[in-house]
Design a protein around this motif. Structure first.
Motif, PDB file in Angstrom:
ATOM      1  N   ILE A 129       0.688  -1.126   0.000  1.00 15.11           N
ATOM      2  CA  ILE A 129       0.005  -0.066   0.147  1.00 15.11           C
ATOM      3  C   ILE A 129       0.717   1.192   0.052  1.00 15.11           C
ATOM      4  O   ILE A 129       0.489   2.321  -0.674  1.00 15.11           O
ATOM      5  CB  ILE A 129      -0.880   0.062   1.071  1.00 15.11           C
ATOM      6  CG1 ILE A 129      -1.829  -1.188   1.260  1.00 15.11           C
ATOM      7  CG2 ILE A 129      -1.508   1.295   1.306  1.00 15.11           C
ATOM      8  CD1 ILE A 129      -2.798  -1.274   2.280  1.00 15.11           C
ATOM      9  N   SER A 130       1.852   1.330   0.747  1.00 15.46           N
ATOM     10  CA  SER A 130       2.686   2.395   0.801  1.00 15.46           C
ATOM     11  C   SER A 130       3.500   2.810  -0.571  1.00 15.46           C
ATOM     12  O   SER A 130       3.881   3.984  -0.838  1.00 15.46           O
ATOM     13  CB  SER A 130       3.753   2.281   2.053  1.00 15.46           C
ATOM     14  OG  SER A 130       4.519   3.490   2.053  1.00 15.46           O
ATOM     15  N   LEU A 131       3.768   1.645  -1.091  1.00 11.60           N
ATOM     16  CA  LEU A 131       4.549   1.738  -2.377  1.00 11.60           C
ATOM     17  C   LEU A 131       3.643   2.292  -3.297  1.00 11.60           C
ATOM     18  O   LEU A 131       4.011   3.258  -4.230  1.00 11.60           O
ATOM     19  CB  LEU A 131       5.192   0.375  -2.922  1.00 11.60           C
ATOM     20  CG  LEU A 131       5.714   0.430  -4.183  1.00 11.60           C
ATOM     21  CD1 LEU A 131       7.140   1.248  -4.165  1.00 11.60           C
ATOM     22  CD2 LEU A 131       6.226  -1.145  -4.532  1.00 11.60           C
ATOM     23  N   VAL A 132       2.332   1.911  -3.590  1.00 18.30           N
ATOM     24  CA  VAL A 132       1.431   2.167  -4.469  1.00 18.30           C
ATOM     25  C   VAL A 132       1.063   3.542  -4.228  1.00 18.30           C
ATOM     26  O   VAL A 132       0.835   4.352  -5.086  1.00 18.30           O
ATOM     27  CB  VAL A 132       0.137   1.326  -4.741  1.00 18.30           C
ATOM     28  CG1 VAL A 132      -0.943   1.741  -5.401  1.00 18.30           C
ATOM     29  CG2 VAL A 132       0.622  -0.267  -5.020  1.00 18.30           C
ATOM     30  N   SER A 133       0.849   3.915  -2.827  1.00 18.57           N
ATOM     31  CA  SER A 133       0.104   5.433  -2.671  1.00 18.57           C
ATOM     32  C   SER A 133       1.322   6.589  -3.050  1.00 18.57           C
ATOM     33  O   SER A 133       0.896   7.443  -3.125  1.00 18.57           O
ATOM     34  CB  SER A 133      -0.115   5.263  -1.209  1.00 18.57           C
ATOM     35  OG  SER A 133       0.882   5.132  -0.332  1.00 18.57           O
ATOM     36  N   SER A 134       2.597   5.685  -2.924  1.00 19.58           N
ATOM     37  CA  SER A 134       3.434   6.918  -3.153  1.00 19.58           C
ATOM     38  C   SER A 134       3.529   7.306  -4.661  1.00 19.58           C
ATOM     39  O   SER A 134       4.206   8.450  -5.142  1.00 19.58           O
ATOM     40  CB  SER A 134       4.940   6.413  -2.792  1.00 19.58           C
ATOM     41  OG  SER A 134       5.436   5.277  -3.577  1.00 19.58           O
ATOM     42  N   LYS A 135       3.019   6.435  -5.645  1.00 19.82           N
ATOM     43  CA  LYS A 135       3.051   6.838  -7.038  1.00 19.82           C
ATOM     44  C   LYS A 135       1.756   7.471  -7.561  1.00 19.82           C
ATOM     45  O   LYS A 135       1.536   7.629  -8.486  1.00 19.82           O
ATOM     46  CB  LYS A 135       3.262   5.374  -7.657  1.00 19.82           C
ATOM     47  CG  LYS A 135       4.437   4.463  -7.561  1.00 19.82           C
ATOM     48  CD  LYS A 135       4.378   3.207  -8.275  1.00 19.82           C
ATOM     49  CE  LYS A 135       5.939   2.560  -7.959  1.00 19.82           C
ATOM     50  NZ  LYS A 135       7.110   3.526  -8.457  1.00 19.82           N
ATOM     51  N   LEU A 136       0.757   7.764  -6.465  1.00 18.43           N
ATOM     52  CA  LEU A 136      -0.303   8.237  -6.889  1.00 18.43           C
ATOM     53  C   LEU A 136      -0.187   9.777  -7.109  1.00 18.43           C
ATOM     54  O   LEU A 136       0.925  10.415  -6.460  1.00 18.43           O
ATOM     55  CB  LEU A 136      -1.537   8.201  -5.804  1.00 18.43           C
ATOM     56  CG  LEU A 136      -1.885   6.715  -5.584  1.00 18.43           C
ATOM     57  CD1 LEU A 136      -3.019   6.688  -4.266  1.00 18.43           C
ATOM     58  CD2 LEU A 136      -2.455   6.159  -6.772  1.00 18.43           C
ATOM     59  N   ASP A 137      -0.956  10.574  -7.879  1.00 12.55           N
ATOM     60  CA  ASP A 137      -0.932  11.990  -7.975  1.00 12.55           C
ATOM     61  C   ASP A 137      -1.612  12.541  -6.617  1.00 12.55           C
ATOM     62  O   ASP A 137      -2.127  11.887  -5.899  1.00 12.55           O
ATOM     63  CB  ASP A 137      -1.662  12.465  -9.189  1.00 12.55           C
ATOM     64  CG  ASP A 137      -3.368  12.081  -9.033  1.00 12.55           C
ATOM     65  OD1 ASP A 137      -4.072  13.183  -8.390  1.00 12.55           O
ATOM     66  OD2 ASP A 137      -3.630  11.024  -9.223  1.00 12.55           O
ATOM     67  N   GLN A 138      -1.146  13.692  -6.506  1.00 16.30           N
ATOM     68  CA  GLN A 138      -1.394  14.462  -5.156  1.00 16.30           C
ATOM     69  C   GLN A 138      -3.129  14.424  -4.623  1.00 16.30           C
ATOM     70  O   GLN A 138      -3.303  14.161  -3.852  1.00 16.30           O
ATOM     71  CB  GLN A 138      -0.948  15.879  -5.106  1.00 16.30           C
ATOM     72  CG  GLN A 138      -1.070  16.523  -3.713  1.00 16.30           C
ATOM     73  CD  GLN A 138      -0.590  18.001  -3.604  1.00 16.30           C
ATOM     74  OE1 GLN A 138       0.127  18.274  -4.533  1.00 16.30           O
ATOM     75  NE2 GLN A 138      -0.962  18.725  -2.701  1.00 16.30           N
ATOM     76  N   TRP A 179      -7.423   9.017  -0.946  1.00 15.22           N
ATOM     77  CA  TRP A 179      -7.149   8.201  -0.111  1.00 15.22           C
ATOM     78  C   TRP A 179      -6.802   8.219   1.414  1.00 15.22           C
ATOM     79  O   TRP A 179      -7.435   7.518   1.974  1.00 15.22           O
ATOM     80  CB  TRP A 179      -5.734   7.563  -0.796  1.00 15.22           C
ATOM     81  CG  TRP A 179      -5.400   6.226  -0.060  1.00 15.22           C
ATOM     82  CD1 TRP A 179      -4.032   6.310   0.613  1.00 15.22           C
ATOM     83  CD2 TRP A 179      -5.763   4.958   0.293  1.00 15.22           C
ATOM     84  NE1 TRP A 179      -3.687   5.271   1.324  1.00 15.22           N
ATOM     85  CE2 TRP A 179      -4.674   4.322   1.047  1.00 15.22           C
ATOM     86  CE3 TRP A 179      -7.058   4.402  -0.084  1.00 15.22           C
ATOM     87  CZ2 TRP A 179      -5.038   3.207   1.583  1.00 15.22           C
ATOM     88  CZ3 TRP A 179      -7.393   3.266   0.471  1.00 15.22           C
ATOM     89  CH2 TRP A 179      -6.419   2.516   1.455  1.00 15.22           C
ATOM     90  N   GLU A 180      -6.171   9.390   1.694  1.00 17.45           N
ATOM     91  CA  GLU A 180      -5.857   9.538   3.057  1.00 17.45           C
ATOM     92  C   GLU A 180      -7.080   9.935   3.939  1.00 17.45           C
ATOM     93  O   GLU A 180      -7.185   9.856   4.916  1.00 17.45           O
ATOM     94  CB  GLU A 180      -4.791  10.865   3.170  1.00 17.45           C
ATOM     95  CG  GLU A 180      -3.652  10.213   2.688  1.00 17.45           C
ATOM     96  CD  GLU A 180      -2.978   9.238   3.510  1.00 17.45           C
ATOM     97  OE1 GLU A 180      -3.194   9.182   4.609  1.00 17.45           O
ATOM     98  OE2 GLU A 180      -1.714   8.549   3.268  1.00 17.45           O
ATOM     99  N   GLU A 181      -8.102  10.590   3.027  1.00 15.07           N
ATOM    100  CA  GLU A 181      -9.468  10.973   3.655  1.00 15.07           C
ATOM    101  C   GLU A 181      -9.980   9.845   4.564  1.00 15.07           C
ATOM    102  O   GLU A 181     -10.358   9.001   3.838  1.00 15.07           O
ATOM    103  CB  GLU A 181     -10.313  11.708   2.844  1.00 15.07           C
ATOM    104  CG  GLU A 181      -9.714  13.248   2.304  1.00 15.07           C
ATOM    105  CD  GLU A 181     -10.789  13.866   1.522  1.00 15.07           C
ATOM    106  OE1 GLU A 181     -11.853  13.264   1.044  1.00 15.07           O
ATOM    107  OE2 GLU A 181     -10.489  14.840   1.084  1.00 15.07           O
ATOM    108  N   GLY A 182     -10.439  10.184   5.939  1.00 18.92           N
ATOM    109  CA  GLY A 182     -11.152   9.308   6.379  1.00 18.92           C
ATOM    110  C   GLY A 182     -10.625   7.762   6.644  1.00 18.92           C
ATOM    111  O   GLY A 182     -11.357   6.857   7.002  1.00 18.92           O
ATOM    112  N   LEU A 183      -9.307   7.588   6.614  1.00 23.69           N
ATOM    113  CA  LEU A 183      -8.649   6.450   7.213  1.00 23.69           C
ATOM    114  C   LEU A 183      -8.803   6.281   8.652  1.00 23.69           C
ATOM    115  O   LEU A 183      -8.759   7.264   9.276  1.00 23.69           O
ATOM    116  CB  LEU A 183      -7.165   6.348   6.779  1.00 23.69           C
ATOM    117  CG  LEU A 183      -6.735   6.465   5.145  1.00 23.69           C
ATOM    118  CD1 LEU A 183      -5.421   6.448   5.078  1.00 23.69           C
ATOM    119  CD2 LEU A 183      -7.312   5.112   4.621  1.00 23.69           C
TER     120      LEU A 183
END
Length: 278
Positions: free
Chosen positions: A208-217, A223-227
């Protein structure tokens, strides 16, 4: 003592990798802190008795008397230094566990004294969190609650260790020291992760950390909202988010496809009619 244990345990882990998943270090730290705390309390009691006796009998020195009877010089234990906490989320569990063992559960200290010890351990954002509270008996519990509410976040602790693994420096060619630093760094973070997650949860977290680092801002912000704060995520959570996000963005792109001239003319007439009506 703690340094000797760390060296010995590290040697054991090199011989048996299964030791990396054990909780030996955590158990040792709890026992070590409890013993140090008990010793500190007993020494504090002896100092108070010494002060009382020296006041009543100014010519009598308890330490000198006990030393002369034993025939040897009494050995003083080194002072126990409390850890410091500056606001790094992944440092909170170790700091709070040690602080609670040494200070928080010390019945010989008043809440005011505990508050003073707590403030002396904090720096940066952690200190800012309780800076507005006056050091009083009543405010001690409020200070602990504020710190816990802000920094006791299991997901952030977990993510902090995962990101730290990815940020470890690459090994310099031919450098044994560089390789050792990488090995020790990975093992240190893995030991911490093993105390809060299963092997599958750690694997999901790293992916998850690897994939999220490749997402646009913008997508990363969504993705971070509501975690959740006290729940570790699974890869299926990320996969479901990506699928939902893809469909939404595809729908928007299809809706914004350029219209043909005839369609554009129809839309212009329709809008004019509605504007006149409005």
């Amino acid at each position: 003592m703690q340094d000797n244990f760390d060296k010995s345990q590290t040697a054991v882990e090199r011989l048996n990798l299964l030791e990396l998943a054990s909780d030996v270090r955590a158990k040792f730290l709890n026992i070590y802190c409890a013993v140090k705390s008990k010793i500190s309390r007993e020494l504090a009691k002896l100092r108070r008795v010494s002060v009382i006796n020296s006041t009543a009998l100014p010519n009598f020195n308890i330490e000198q008397a006990s030393t002369s009877r034993a025939g040897v010089r009494a050995t003083r234990l080194p002072e126990f230094k409390l850890p410091r906490f500056g606001g790094a989320y992944m440092d909170w569990p170790d700091f709070y566990a040690m602080y609670t063992t040494v200070i928080g559960n010390n019945e010989d200290l008043t809440n005011l004294e505990k508050f003073q010890h707590l403030r002396s351990c904090l720096d940066g954002p952690a200190l800012d969190t309780i800076r507005s509270l006056e050091p009083t008996e009543a405010n001690y519990e409020k200070a602990v609650d504020l710190l816990t509410a802000r920094f006791d976040n299991k997901l952030l602790h977990f993510q902090g260790h995962i990101r730290s693994i990815y940020r470890l420096s690459s090994v310099v060619k031919g450098s044994a020291r560089s390789l050792r630093q990488l090995s020790d760094g990975i093992n240190s973070h893995l030991r911490a992760l093993n105390t809060m997650a299963t092997t599958q949860e750690i694997a999901d977290g790293m992916l998850i950390s690897l994939v999220s680092s490749k997402l646009d801002q913008h997508t990363q912000e969504k993705w971070e909202e509501g975690l959740p704060t006290n729940k570790l995520l699974k890869w299926t959570d990320m996969a479901a988010f990506l699928e939902k996000r893809c469909r939404m963005m595809e729908n928007i792109e299809n809706a914004m496809v350029t219209h043909t001239p005839s369609n554009q003319k129809t839309i212009t007439i329709w809008m004019s009619l509605h504007l006149v009506t409005f």
